[in-house]
Design an enzyme around this catalytic site. Structure first.
Site, PDB file in Angstrom:
ATOM      1  CB  SER B 120      -0.878  -0.020   1.269  1.00 59.55           C
ATOM      2  OG  SER B 120      -1.673   1.141   1.324  1.00 59.55           O
ATOM      3  CB  ILE B 191      -1.789  -5.251  -1.772  1.00 62.55           C
ATOM      4  CG1 ILE B 191      -2.080  -3.769  -1.460  1.00 62.55           C
ATOM      5  CG2 ILE B 191      -0.627  -5.752  -0.909  1.00 62.55           C
ATOM      6  CD1 ILE B 191      -2.583  -3.510  -0.038  1.00 62.55           C
ATOM      7  CB  SER B 192      -1.786  -9.475  -5.362  1.00 66.61           C
ATOM      8  OG  SER B 192      -0.963  -8.598  -6.089  1.00 66.61           O
TER       9      SER B 192
END
Lengths: 292, 292
Positions: B120, B191-192
């Site tokens: 993030s 984000i994964s």
């Protein structure tokens, strides 16, 4: 014919990595490396491909990008408010400066969802593909979302219970909405037996962008066709909750298009697809402006 | 300049409904109503729109449609085998005759998924939008799938538990696959954090069509930016399981593109996006053929 590019303001140094990248036969517009300044450029691209028989001339508008503060204004605007939607907390909508209207102009078509509903065997998938073929011939970008096909991927975790069926249709609506936003003429083909589920999908889209097509084919005709042999299984009690047999199909009330079985001039799948294509053209989803 | 259309085989009666529909200034190709026969036609469309500054010339290939048996061969082929996928039983894959390659030729680009992963605050969404803007200027159709945006719609039923995160990413992969199949350059920005989830999405796509972009930005830089104020909340213990703080981010090992913080010539979001655009061009996803 050649491509040209000029930087009219704040010219700086070219970035070697990008300046030296010339795969095309004539020089293309390079990238300008500028810090805390504005870049304005005009791009001209002339492309042809023998294999596709397509020729396209794009004259882009002047474009201004700013990379002041290390962030491009051309790269989106953050709305600072965090929100909670369903089970998702602390999420923030991110706008992108390439908008639906920009894609509309790029493709010369308006994204929408053609929602083809009807009994199993009513011809939904066949009409969906015939429509896709016609619009492709018009140079329009379409994509078919087929009920069975999505159950091979996105919706493979869902069964046929009422709750799963509703979720199946909700996801169709949400994906259709994304495709319409992307500028694609999205053709959704699925039984979608319940009015409330269809109307919930309609409500997701902008006014007019959800175009419901009702395949008005009598049950006995669908059952006689029985392309997948499912009616036979349902009648034998081997499939439970089959639409039209032991689960209801709620007939649409306000469909934009009704394709009635046996109707003159709309008796074949191709003719039915043509009727939808004409509706799209009449309603500005794929208008064709022609040079004098 | 004019549009022409000829029916070279099996000419029959025009369907009045369609023949009389002429909204354009010159006659367009009509629809032929033929039963149990072949239709062959060539269409020429010349379109211009002052508002968009786009001019496009499409010379379609000869097209043959058959509506023998009331079903168009141009409308798809049924594979008769019923199958069970996950919880979906008695489903049948339905092929459509407009294929990915056809859309590739129509758009002069190859659909794919640019998968931008990172912490993030690492700049994923900003780079995604900058890339979208650059490619749009090249006349390419892109669509940004943003993690937060999808949680406003398709994924709003999902929270942030491990199981929900995995499902969130699975749906991203499945939707990205649909967009790539539609011919769109799909830019997924999320984000994964887990390698296995990203790799599962990679495995959904054809070889090369999943292009992983790793935003390699140190945690302390992301935390200093903290554009949504989430790191502050996570450090205060008000958000649990926050990636980088009390939940791991598994660094990609074999990303196609690494955008390293502070790298020369890739220090701004626009430069980072340019690097991705160059990769796409070098790998044939949006090649530009230029007339001599």
């Amino acid at each position: 014919m050649s491509g040209t590019g000029t930087a009219s303001a704040g010219a700086g140094n070219f970035c070697p990595l990008l300046r030296l990248k010339t795969t095309s036969r004539i020089p293309k517009l390079g990238f300008l490396k500028l810090n805390h300044s504005l870049i304005t450029f005009r791009s001209l691209q002339i492309k042809a491909s023998d294999s596709s028989n397509h020729l396209r001339l794009n004259v882009a508008h002047d474009v201004t990008l700013s990379n002041a503060n290390g962030h491009a204004t051309g790269s989106g605007t953050n709305l600072k408010q965090l929100s909670t939607i369903g089970n998702s907390t602390n999420i923030q909508w991110h706008n992108c400066s390439v908008l639906k209207d920009d894609r509309h102009r790029l493709l010369d078509q308006k994204g929408c969802v053609i929602w083809i509903t009807g009994l199993s065997g009513s011809g939904k998938s066949t009409v969906a593909c015939a429509l896709s073929r016609i619009l492709h011939q018009w140079g329009k970008l379409t994509y078919v979302l087929d009920g069975d096909n999505l159950r091979h991927g996105l919706n493979k975790d869902l069964g046929f219970k009422a709750q799963d069926r509703a979720e199946n249709i909700r996801r169709f609506g949400e994906v259709g909405k994304l495709f319409a936003d992307a500028g694609v003429i999205c053709i959704a083909s699925l039984i979608s037996p319940y009015r409330r589920d269809r109307d919930a999908c309609r409500a997701m889209l902008a006014n007019g962008d959800f175009i419901e097509v009702f395949m008005d084919v009598p049950l006995h005709v669908c059952e006689a066709r029985d392309p997948k042999g499912l009616y036979k299984l349902a009648r034998a009690g081997k499939i439970k909750g089959f639409t039209g047999i032991d689960d209801p199909y709620e007939t649409p009330i306000h469909s934009e298009i009704v394709l009635k079985h046996g109707e003159p001039c709309a008796s074949s799948p191709v003719e039915m697809a043509e009727k939808i294509a004409v509706y799209l053209e009449n309603n500005g989803y794929c208008s064709v402006e022609v040079i004098n």
